[in-house]
Design a protein around this motif. Structure first.
Motif, PDB file in Angstrom:
ATOM      1  N   LEU A  99      -7.266  84.465  94.360  1.00 26.25           N
ATOM      2  CA  LEU A  99      -7.436  83.146  94.989  1.00 26.25           C
ATOM      3  C   LEU A  99      -7.076  83.180  96.472  1.00 26.25           C
ATOM      4  CD1 LEU A  99      -5.815  80.926  92.201  1.00 26.25           C
ATOM      5  CD2 LEU A  99      -8.238  81.186  92.660  1.00 26.25           C
ATOM      6  N   VAL A 100      -6.143  84.056  96.843  1.00 24.03           N
ATOM      7  CA  VAL A 100      -5.723  84.121  98.253  1.00 24.03           C
ATOM      8  C   VAL A 100      -6.299  85.332  98.972  1.00 24.03           C
ATOM      9  CG1 VAL A 100      -3.618  82.782  97.890  1.00 24.03           C
ATOM     10  CG2 VAL A 100      -3.529  85.257  97.676  1.00 24.03           C
ATOM     11  N   PHE A 116      -4.297  85.446  90.200  1.00 23.09           N
ATOM     12  CA  PHE A 116      -3.866  84.507  91.237  1.00 23.09           C
ATOM     13  C   PHE A 116      -4.074  85.116  92.625  1.00 23.09           C
ATOM     14  CE2 PHE A 116      -2.970  81.701  88.185  1.00 23.09           C
ATOM     15  CZ  PHE A 116      -1.727  81.120  88.052  1.00 23.09           C
ATOM     16  N   LYS A 117      -3.894  86.438  92.727  1.00 26.12           N
ATOM     17  CA  LYS A 117      -4.077  87.100  94.018  1.00 26.12           C
ATOM     18  C   LYS A 117      -5.515  86.990  94.498  1.00 26.12           C
ATOM     19  CE  LYS A 117      -2.527  89.475  97.483  1.00 26.12           C
ATOM     20  NZ  LYS A 117      -2.268  90.892  97.589  1.00 26.12           N
TER      21      LYS A 117
END
Lengths: 105, 74
Positions: free
Chosen positions: A41-42, A38-39
């Motif tokens: 993605l940002v 998920f990290k």
């Protein structure tokens, strides 16, 4: 134990003993894997994987030093690190160098 | 616009979209499933949305701390 990445130790005469190496393969648990996915993605630093690699480097170095101590070495010169992915989420770190004895004049 | 604010826009947008997706998915699971399964399976998208919020906050803190190219100082 002196560890250097040069092929000499300043002010010392050395005698070569042998090649020494240490390696390890590390991974993180699935929870960290999902969080780091998920990290991505940002953007930004993947802290868990960074910690994992730091731990892997430390353990591989410890194993190399243990091998050198077993051979009676005083130092390891020409140290090099290498890493590669073994499988998804798992990385191997290998460290190698030349174990040497310091000659007392 | 402040460079830090510009860098924060995309992570926030991506996080909001994903959290909304997980919340809607959670809603569908609650509406369509019966009994204890709705909670067992519903926990997963909820947990993932919390993870998404956490990484977004982590990223925002990283941006605020300043990750500009420090190598220019050397």
């Amino acid at each position: 134990m002196i560890l250097v990445n040069t092929d000499f130790i300043s002010g010392k005469e050395i005698q070569t003993i042998s090649l020494v190496k240490g390696s390890t393969i590390h991974s993180k648990h699935i929870g960290k894997d999902i969080a780091q996915s998920f990290k991505t993605l940002v953007g930004g630093e993947l802290k868990s994987y960074n910690e994992m690699m730091n731990e892997a480097r430390a353990l591989a170095t410890k194993r190399m030093v243990a091998e050198a101590e077993h051979l009676g070495a005083d130092a390891i010169i020409n140290i090099r690190y290498a890493s590669s992915a073994v499988m998804q989420g798992a990385a191997e770190v290998i460290v190698y160098g030349t174990a040497v004895k310091i000659i007392e004049k | 616009m402040n460079l830090h604010i510009k860098k924060m826009i995309v992570p926030i947008i991506v996080s909001v979209i994903l959290v909304l997706y997980f919340v809607v998915y959670f809603g569908f699971l609650i509406a369509l499933l019966d009994g204890v399964w709705k909670f067992i399976l519903g926990i997963i998208p909820l947990a993932l949305s919390l993870v998404m919020v956490k990484v977004c906050i982590e990223r925002i803190n990283e941006i605020k701390k300043g990750e500009e190219d420090d190598i220019s100082k050397y």
